[in-house]
Design a protein around this motif. Structure first.
Motif, short mmCIF file in Angstrom:
data_model
loop_
_atom_site.label_atom_id
_atom_site.label_comp_id
_atom_site.label_asym_id
_atom_site.label_seq_id
_atom_site.Cartn_x
_atom_site.Cartn_y
_atom_site.Cartn_z
N GLU A 9 -10.18 39.56 1.13
CA GLU A 9 -9.09 39.56 0.15
C GLU A 9 -8.31 38.25 0.21
OE1 GLU A 9 -6.77 41.11 -2.95
OE2 GLU A 9 -8.68 41.80 -2.09
N ILE A 10 -8.10 37.72 1.41
CA ILE A 10 -7.40 36.44 1.56
C ILE A 10 -8.15 35.33 0.82
CG2 ILE A 10 -6.86 34.62 3.25
CD1 ILE A 10 -6.22 36.94 5.23
N LEU A 11 -9.46 35.26 1.03
CA LEU A 11 -10.26 34.21 0.40
C LEU A 11 -10.33 34.41 -1.11
CD1 LEU A 11 -13.12 33.94 3.04
CD2 LEU A 11 -11.19 32.38 2.71
N ALA A 12 -10.32 35.67 -1.55
CA ALA A 12 -10.38 35.94 -2.99
C ALA A 12 -9.08 35.57 -3.69
CB ALA A 12 -10.70 37.42 -3.22
N ARG A 13 -7.97 35.70 -2.98
CA ARG A 13 -6.67 35.41 -3.59
C ARG A 13 -6.43 33.92 -3.80
NH1 ARG A 13 -2.59 39.26 -4.07
NH2 ARG A 13 -3.53 41.35 -3.96
N ALA A 14 -7.05 33.10 -2.97
CA ALA A 14 -6.86 31.65 -3.08
C ALA A 14 -8.22 30.96 -3.06
CB ALA A 14 -5.97 31.14 -1.95
N PRO A 15 -8.97 31.05 -4.15
CA PRO A 15 -10.29 30.43 -4.20
C PRO A 15 -10.22 28.93 -3.90
CG PRO A 15 -9.93 31.84 -6.10
CD PRO A 15 -8.61 31.71 -5.42
N GLY A 16 -11.12 28.47 -3.08
CA GLY A 16 -11.13 27.05 -2.73
C GLY A 16 -10.31 26.72 -1.50
N VAL A 17 -9.53 27.67 -1.01
CA VAL A 17 -8.74 27.45 0.21
C VAL A 17 -9.38 28.24 1.33
CG1 VAL A 17 -6.52 27.71 1.35
CG2 VAL A 17 -6.60 27.07 -1.07
N ARG A 18 -9.96 27.54 2.28
CA ARG A 18 -10.48 28.19 3.49
C ARG A 18 -9.63 27.68 4.65
NH1 ARG A 18 -14.71 31.27 4.82
NH2 ARG A 18 -15.47 31.22 6.97
N PRO A 19 -8.66 28.46 5.08
CA PRO A 19 -7.69 27.95 6.05
C PRO A 19 -8.32 27.55 7.37
CG PRO A 19 -7.52 30.33 5.84
CD PRO A 19 -8.44 29.87 4.76
N ARG A 20 -7.82 26.45 7.92
CA ARG A 20 -8.27 26.00 9.24
C ARG A 20 -7.27 26.36 10.32
NH1 ARG A 20 -9.31 19.86 9.21
NH2 ARG A 20 -10.11 20.33 11.29
N VAL A 21 -6.01 26.46 9.93
CA VAL A 21 -4.95 26.75 10.89
C VAL A 21 -4.10 27.90 10.37
CG1 VAL A 21 -2.95 25.85 12.15
CG2 VAL A 21 -4.87 24.34 11.62
N GLY A 22 -3.89 28.91 11.21
CA GLY A 22 -2.94 29.97 10.89
C GLY A 22 -1.61 29.64 11.54
N ILE A 23 -0.52 29.94 10.85
CA ILE A 23 0.82 29.69 11.36
C ILE A 23 1.62 30.97 11.23
CG2 ILE A 23 2.92 28.30 11.13
CD1 ILE A 23 1.21 26.14 9.76
N VAL A 24 2.23 31.41 12.32
CA VAL A 24 3.09 32.59 12.28
C VAL A 24 4.53 32.13 12.43
CG1 VAL A 24 3.66 34.80 13.35
CG2 VAL A 24 1.28 34.02 13.30
N LEU A 25 5.37 32.51 11.47
CA LEU A 25 6.76 32.08 11.45
C LEU A 25 7.67 33.20 11.94
CD1 LEU A 25 6.78 30.23 8.01
CD2 LEU A 25 6.49 29.24 10.29
N GLY A 26 8.55 32.86 12.89
CA GLY A 26 9.43 33.85 13.48
C GLY A 26 10.74 34.01 12.73
N SER A 27 11.68 34.72 13.35
CA SER A 27 12.96 35.06 12.72
C SER A 27 13.70 33.82 12.22
CB SER A 27 13.86 35.78 13.73
OG SER A 27 13.31 37.01 14.11
N GLY A 28 14.01 33.83 10.91
CA GLY A 28 14.78 32.75 10.32
C GLY A 28 14.03 31.45 10.11
N LEU A 29 12.70 31.46 10.33
CA LEU A 29 11.93 30.22 10.26
C LEU A 29 10.98 30.19 9.07
CD1 LEU A 29 11.05 30.02 14.07
CD2 LEU A 29 12.92 28.86 12.86
N GLY A 30 11.19 31.07 8.11
CA GLY A 30 10.27 31.20 6.99
C GLY A 30 10.24 30.02 6.06
N GLY A 31 11.19 29.08 6.18
CA GLY A 31 11.25 27.94 5.27
C GLY A 31 10.04 27.03 5.33
#
Length: 281
Positions: A9-31
């Protein structure tokens, strides 16, 4: 397998984007997610098995696109063990990022400092962790498709990625402390006695997250690096109040340095930040 469905589903939602790095944002860091170019934002609720956060400061969406030219999948918010839902959704999310193409996971969080010289507004590079959650996300039947029954956590926080983050911070003039992160269950903040205990155990900062993601990521072969945003001194080390509003305010004040560090790090290594490293499984 839920993780495979989520990855598809992730790959289908953004065709052409195959992520190399995942980033998890914590409290108050969503910017940081607002800096993603060509962004496609997908609510967690629309991804099979993904967690739906219920805590202020966690938007609960996956942002796909590029950051400093590097294809990324940014988790804008996380769930915590204290929310009582267990670790199933967290495991699905991390493993889905792996199956979608990620080679590494960058974890960020808000944390309380156990060292007076590393005060609110500072960044701390996580060098190791202490799991005091009372549980391990890998407990229960092992999924051999992702990793071994008894994974090693030696160098769980990748030494090479840490060195590169340190170099980039120095180049940007961003003070970057280093230390051990202790994860406690919460949701109550620590008592003064617990803060003293954690210091004796060798912890430099304390929070209520991050360690489970690291464990799951290492189990499935992702490299891991982490930066804690110091939002307060531990109880008993300062007269400042310790509450969630205080955490969000101080996280916001340090967010600019975190954004510069992450975007600079990705820009430095977009064309070969894993070059020379052993191939990941």
């Amino acid at each position: 397998m839920t993780a495979a469905k989520a990855a598809a589903e992730i790959l289908a939602r953004a065709p052409g984007v195959r992520p190399r790095v995942g980033i998890v944002l914590g409290s108050g860091l969503g910017g940081v997610a607002d800096r993603v170019e060509g962004a496609t934002a997908v609510p967690y609720a629309e991804l099979p098995g993904f967690p739906v956060p219920a805590v202020e400061g966690h938007a609960g969406r996956l942002v796909l696109g590029t950051l400093s030219g590097c294809p990324v999948a940014v988790m804008q918010g996380r769930v915590h063990a204290y929310e009582g839902a267990g670790f199933a959704a967290l495991k699905t999310a991390v493993r889905a990022l792996k199956l979608a193409g990620c080679e590494a996971l960058m974890l960020t969080c808000a944390a309380g400092s156990l060292r007076r010289e590393v005060g609110p507004g500072r960044l701390m590079l996580i060098t190791d962790h202490i799991n005091l959650l009372g549980a391990n996300p890998l407990a229960g039947p092992n999924d051999d498709a992702f990793g071994p029954r008894f994974p090693s956590l030696t160098d769980a926080w990748d030494p090479d990625l840490r060195a590169r983050l340190k170099d980039r911070a120095a180049g940007l003039g961003i003070p970057l402390a280093e230390g051990v992160y202790a994860a406690c269950l919460g949701p109550s903040f620590e008592t003064p006695a617990e803060v003293r205990m954690l210091s004796v155990l060798g912890a430099d900062a304390v929070g209520m997250s991050t360690v489970p993601e690291c464990i799951v990521a290492r189990h499935c072969g992702l490299r891991v690096a982490g930066v804690a945003v110091i939002t307060n001194l531990g109880v008993g080390l300062s007269d400042e109040p310790v509450d969630h509003d205080h955490t969000l305010r101080n996280a916001a004040s340090a967010a600019a340095d975190l954004e510069r560090l992450l975007t600079g790090f990705l820009a430095d290594h977009v064309n070969g930040w894993t070059a020379g490293d052993e191939a990941q499984p």
